[in-house]
Design an enzyme around this catalytic site. Sequence first.
Site, PDB file in Angstrom:
ATOM      1  N   CYS A  89    -102.457 -33.778  29.403  1.00 29.13           N
ATOM      2  CA  CYS A  89    -101.627 -32.598  29.299  1.00 29.13           C
ATOM      3  C   CYS A  89    -102.752 -31.237  29.639  1.00 29.13           C
ATOM      4  CB  CYS A  89    -102.054 -32.253  27.861  1.00 29.13           C
ATOM      5  SG  CYS A  89    -100.649 -33.013  26.862  1.00 29.13           S
ATOM      6  N   HIS A 339     -93.437 -27.261  25.702  1.00 30.18           N
ATOM      7  CA  HIS A 339     -95.076 -27.994  26.327  1.00 30.18           C
ATOM      8  C   HIS A 339     -94.585 -29.424  28.021  1.00 30.18           C
ATOM      9  CE1 HIS A 339     -98.445 -30.248  26.999  1.00 30.18           C
ATOM     10  NE2 HIS A 339     -99.076 -30.658  25.630  1.00 30.18           N
ATOM     11  N   CYS A 369    -105.991 -30.206  24.050  1.00 28.61           N
ATOM     12  CA  CYS A 369    -106.142 -31.286  24.025  1.00 28.61           C
ATOM     13  C   CYS A 369    -105.691 -31.848  25.041  1.00 28.61           C
ATOM     14  CB  CYS A 369    -105.824 -31.567  22.474  1.00 28.61           C
ATOM     15  SG  CYS A 369    -104.376 -31.269  22.268  1.00 28.61           S
TER      16      CYS A 369
END
Length: 383
Positions: A89, A339, A369
């Site tokens: 990510c 996202h 994260c």
Amino acid sequence: MTEAYIVDAVRTAVGKRGGGFAQSHPADMAAHVIKTVVGRHDFDPADIDDVILGCLDNIGSQAGDIARTAALAAGLPENVPGVTIDRQCGSAQQAVHFAAQGVMSGTADLIVAGGVQKMSQFPILSAFGAGEPFGSTDPWTGSKGWAARYGNEEISQFRGAEMIADQWNLSREDNEKFAYESHQRAMKAIAEGRFEREITEFEGISTDEGPRVDTTLEKMSGLKTLTEGGKLTAAVASQISDGSAALLVASEAAVERYGFTPRARIHHISVRGADPVMMLAAPIPATQHALKKAGLSIDDIDAVEINEAFAPVVLAWLADIGADPAKVNINGGAIALGHPIGCTGARLMTSLLHELERTGGRYGLQTMCEGGGQANVTIIERL
């Protein structure tokens, strides 16, 4: 060591799954922001040293080094290379870090850094499934070294988020209140036009599609939990999304040569690892490390963007870091805005820069994260 400057930053709106970008080629999505961020400035694009993009699940139209494909689709000269980064990510944030490191080292003067992801077409973990015909469906099964260290424990973001909620004693209600606030902040930001300067229209879309106008705490409370007996539901998780973002990172020499007016200086970059099973708690030690290295306290930071992969990620970070919630994700986060995993690091950086400019803040901190129990931290100084 030379400074690294952010000259410009731009993003598409974040499209929801099956939304406005569902029929777009991901290389064209990335090409659009590359072309936009380069086209705003008077310099020879042939002088760009590299195009560095984050992107995950690199199969199909996202395979074959999409950064290079996107650079060419954007019309950049053929001498301009491109490379695709996977730090899960945090891939696009790492792209900015690599750009800054190239500039700081003196080996590059001008880099386009960003990210792209089309989750409407390639759902998260698509690359795992792509390995099935070849006898492998995840990164861990069959690794003797991994098994010796971590056994056969379940490795998933859902489990990690539940572990954080349990360890920090975060109730279902705590998480749902946070998620609801994310939507409220995002809708306020959109209504007040706060994102207009950072978004470049693509495929007729210029507004983030994720925020849910009709969401309520009552509706959230009626959803089924993600795991049996768990606390978390889809309402407190980031949305599946499509999008792209790009930044122009330059050295002092390039700033002088081309007459750029830099908008921010990259003050600090770092990345740290933590427990890969809990996976999502690494922003806490990573932020502590970054602040110490930068000689700053959390009170020195005027705006924070921490990715809302799940509500407990941010709530645990707030509890341990002691940040003022009023400075954190002030315009909403991934729970409301979405996202697009390979893009989000650059999307957050773009939004952080514009928020500092809107409010007159000096320092902005970004963290998120990442798979494998990692977290990047960037601190920028508005100029």
